[in-house]
Design an enzyme around this catalytic site. Structure first.
Site, PDB file in Angstrom:
ATOM      1  CB  SER A  24       3.100   4.180  -6.852  1.00 23.52           C
ATOM      2  OG  SER A  24       2.347   4.398  -8.037  1.00 23.52           O
TER       3      SER A  24
ATOM      4  CG  HIS B  68       5.011   2.749  -2.974  1.00 20.26           C
ATOM      5  ND1 HIS B  68       5.304   4.096  -3.029  1.00 20.26           N
ATOM      6  CD2 HIS B  68       5.225   2.280  -4.233  1.00 20.26           C
ATOM      7  CE1 HIS B  68       5.681   4.416  -4.244  1.00 20.26           C
ATOM      8  NE2 HIS B  68       5.644   3.340  -4.996  1.00 20.26           N
TER       9      HIS B  68
ATOM     10  CD  GLU C 113       6.075   6.535  -0.065  1.00 16.70           C
ATOM     11  OE1 GLU C 113       6.063   7.735   0.226  1.00 16.70           O
ATOM     12  OE2 GLU C 113       5.532   6.097  -1.081  1.00 16.70           O
TER      13      GLU C 113
ATOM     14  CG  ASN D 131       5.450   8.574  -6.546  1.00 18.44           C
ATOM     15  OD1 ASN D 131       6.628   8.733  -6.833  1.00 18.44           O
ATOM     16  ND2 ASN D 131       4.848   7.399  -6.688  1.00 18.44           N
TER      17      ASN D 131
END
Length: 699
Positions: free
Chosen positions: A416, A437, A449, A487
């Site tokens: 991540s 991801h 992702e 993130n």
């Protein structure tokens, strides 16, 4: 045959006139289609030899809706209401012949025909709610008169498509005809209507099914309560409900006035503009400028997954659901058995809810094989590493895979945040390495992702994008940077949320504001749900952070009945006096000046830095488009669709100039030396040039 225009023809089969539309790809109700319908029906009505009229479409579908590219433009040609009046007032039977999908304006056209026939595979619906709208061509007034109020409420507030079988049972379709013989079946139906002198059924004149709900407001109140959680924040579902109430309580023409008024409010409002943006963004995201459509794909017939934990098991389910066999690797048989047991339990829970049969559970479990040996991945076409976030461990795994897995396979990591370029150095084939991801729970969340490393090949990118669609995900291509796109933006929000509670806001204040904005959960409620002790170690804790102090008091989140909040036996949260005192003491010791903080400041501090960071991501080429960033946050983090995603919201609701002004203000006041509020150069350029971020990016 008479060509009405280049999308419409008029023919006759004996005494049955046939109006045929052919406007690829989905026969949308463009100006040209409306013109063809109007003239086609005008001529068919005037033809004395034609005793009935069939409306049918070429291609893969009936009319699949409005042409939303025309929204906001000056109207051309006959309006849809004019076309509908021509059809509904025809002095001879009109039969809609439906295949594919009759959606939105397409179904509204079918509803003004006197009869509707469909093939078994056809679907019908009014999905305008998904664009922040309501049906604006009589759908809200006619559908409840056909199906009854409760089914109309459910269909229109969810946008769900009804099958042909359901349509027949509810009265929406009059007959189901054999697949592949739609025209013959529709003509035969029309001929029978003429022979037996059937009435010209005008749905607008029907009253029996809406009369059942008249004088019963409790029907609507009960329905509102049943969908309140799902529709929170959205205007369109409530407006749809109000239109159906009008269909029940008012004459048809008065109900149409209510529909028109509420439609205008929605179509000119920001929620619908946001949802239309998301509609196009979801389709745009698959287009990769430097990866041609004709790029050859790697055939993914089997998949290997390293790790049978929460992520590994959830990822495996996606492939099993798509019929792709998976081999899952774990270090020990016990952990492997536990992981597969969780997957089985998830499938069995779905079966208990009626989503599929127990036979289907066994079928999907049969596609999952377990092993404790990496050697069993040798022949896989795709291997996904889904172990804990440690660079050394991941590089060790990829080094082993390089020696085991066949050439031509894709080697993917579910990291991540870690540097995938560095992971790729552990192999002799960095072109085969990519980030996939998945978001937790991986078998539920729609976002994937797809992280492109410096040397990832175009074939691997194209295959990953195509595969995301096959397993039911929306794949967004991003570049390697800390936290990637999702993130990285989240880190901006979390930093400010944590600072705000030291400056005077309480966790429940921050959570309330962000929940009120439309996010599914605030950051502190989310931390309690995930567990504050994730990555925390009792033996090494130094009591340096608020999280340390909370965990040391055994306030580790919902699972211990206390975290940032106190929880009762049903895990219902309430503000904690203990936490409030702890925060104030912690802030005082670190010389934070506590003050009253407004809801507006909380919103701005948490969200504006995300917009600024998104602009930096675009500058660095780590995302292709502003809309790609929006899709990441809508699909992966629950950003409300009616706010369009952080980048759309920043541009169209707040205004880039206001975001920039705040970033400059905070940057000037920041004494940390970290530069966290430094405005993006792209943001400054967009404001200076008075253009969108995307236009500023493109030149």
């Amino acid at each position: 045959m008479t060509a009405i225009n280049d999308v419409t023809t008029l023919t006759r089969d004996g005494d049955i006139a046939i109006v045929t539309l052919n406007s690829p790809p989905v026969n949308a109700l463009s100006a040209k289609v409306r013109e063809g319908l109007f003239e086609g029906f005008k001529q068919a009505i005037a033809d004395d030899q034609a005793k009935a009229i069939v409306l049918i479409c070429e291609g893969r579908t009936f009319i699949a809706g409005a042409d939303i590219t025309e929204f906001g433009q000056a109207p051309k040609g006959p309006g849809l209401h004019e076309v509908q009046q021509m059809i509904e007032d025809a002095p001879k039977p009109v039969v809609a012949a439906i295949h594919g999908t009759a959606l939105g304006g397409g179904l509204e056209v079918a509803l003004v025909c006197h009869y509707r026939v469909a093939v078994p595979s056809a679907k019908m619906g009014l999905p305008e709610v998904n664009l922040g709208l309501l049906p604006g061509a009589g759908g809200t007034q006619r559908l409840p008169r056909v199906t009854g109020v409760e089914k109309a409420l459910e269909m229109m507030t969810s946008g769900r498509h009804a099958s042909a079988k359901e349509a027949k049972e509810s009265g929406l379709a009059d007959e189901i005809v054999e697949e592949g013989k739609l025209l013959d079946g529709a003509v035969a139906f029309a001929r029978k209507a003429v022979a037996e002198n059937w009435p010209l059924v005008k749905i607008r004149e029907r009253d029996d099914k809406v009369a059942e709900a008249r004088g019963k407001p409790e029907v609507f109140e009960a329905f509102r309560k049943s969908v309140a959680r799902k529709t929170r924040g959205f205007l369109a579902p409530e407006y749809n409900i109000q239109c159906i109430e009008a269909a029940v309580n008012l004459p048809f023409d008065e109900g149409m006035k209510v529909e028109a008024k509420l439609f205008r409010e929605l179509v000119t409002g920001s929620q619908s503009a946001a949802q239309r943006h998301v509609f196009f963004a979801e389709r745009q995201v698959a287009k990769i400028p430097d990866v041609p459509k004709e790029t050859p794909l790697i055939d993914i017939k089997s998949v290997g997954i390293i790790g049978a934990g929460t992520m590994g098991g959830g990822i495996a389910m996606n492939f099993a659901n798509a019929g792709i066999p998976v081999t899952i690797i774990e270090q020990s048989q016990d952990r492997l058995d536990a992981g597969l047991g969780v997957v089985r339990k998830n499938y069995e829970n779905s079966a208990k809810k009626g989503r599929f049969s127990m036979d289907e559970v066994e079928k999907r479990m049969g596609l999952l094989q377990g092993s404790t040996s990496l050697e069993d991945l040798a022949d896989k076409d795709l291997v996904i590493e889904a172990i804990f976030e440690n660079m050394d461990v991941k590089k060790d795994v990829f080094g082993k895979l390089d020696k085991i897995v066949k050439q031509g396979a894709i080697l993917a990591t579910n990291t991540s945040a870690l540097d995938i370029d560095e992971i790729a150095t552990a192999t002799s084939r960095p072109e085969a390495v990519i980030g996939l991801h998945f978001f937790s729970p991986a078998n539920v969340m729609k976002l994937l992702e797809i992280v492109r490393a410096d040397k990832t090949s175009k074939e691997v990118i194209a295959t990953s994008m195509a595969l995301s669609k096959k397993i039911g995900k929306i794949g967004v291509l991003v570049g390697v940077c800390p936290g990637f796109v999702g993130n990285r933006l989240l880190a901006q929000r979390q930093r400010e949320a944590n600072k705000l509670i030291l400056e005077g806001a309480m966790p429940w204040d921050v959570d309330r504001v962000l929940f009120g904005f439309g996010l599914p959960m605030g950051p502190f409620a989310m931390s309690d749900l995930a567990g504050l002790d994730l990555g925390w170690n009792k033996e090494t804790s130094k009591g340096e952070t608020l999280r340390d102090l909370l965990c040391e008091r055994d306030r580790r989140g919902q699972k211990t009945g206390a975290g940032f909040y106190d929880y009762d036996e049903n895990r219902t949260p309430s503000p904690s006096k203990e936490v409030e005192e702890l925060i104030r003491q912690y802030a005082e010791e670190r010389q934070f000046q506590q003050r009253d903080i407004s809801d507006q400041e909380i919103l701005e501090r948490c969200l504006y830095p995300m917009v600024n960071e998104g602009a930096k991501i675009l500058e660095e080429g780590k995302a292709i488009r502003t809309s790609d960033i929006d899709i990441v946050w809508i699909m992966g983090y629950g950003w409300p669709r009616y706010e369009g995603g952080p980048m759309w919201w920043g541009e169209n609701v707040v205004g880039l100039d206001k975001v920039l002004a705040k970033m400059k203000e905070w940057d000037a006041a920041d004494t940390s030396g970290t530069g966290v509020f430094k405005p993006s150069a792209l943001l400054e350029k967009a404001v200076a040039d008075k253009v969108s971020l995307q236009k500023a990016l493109e030149g």
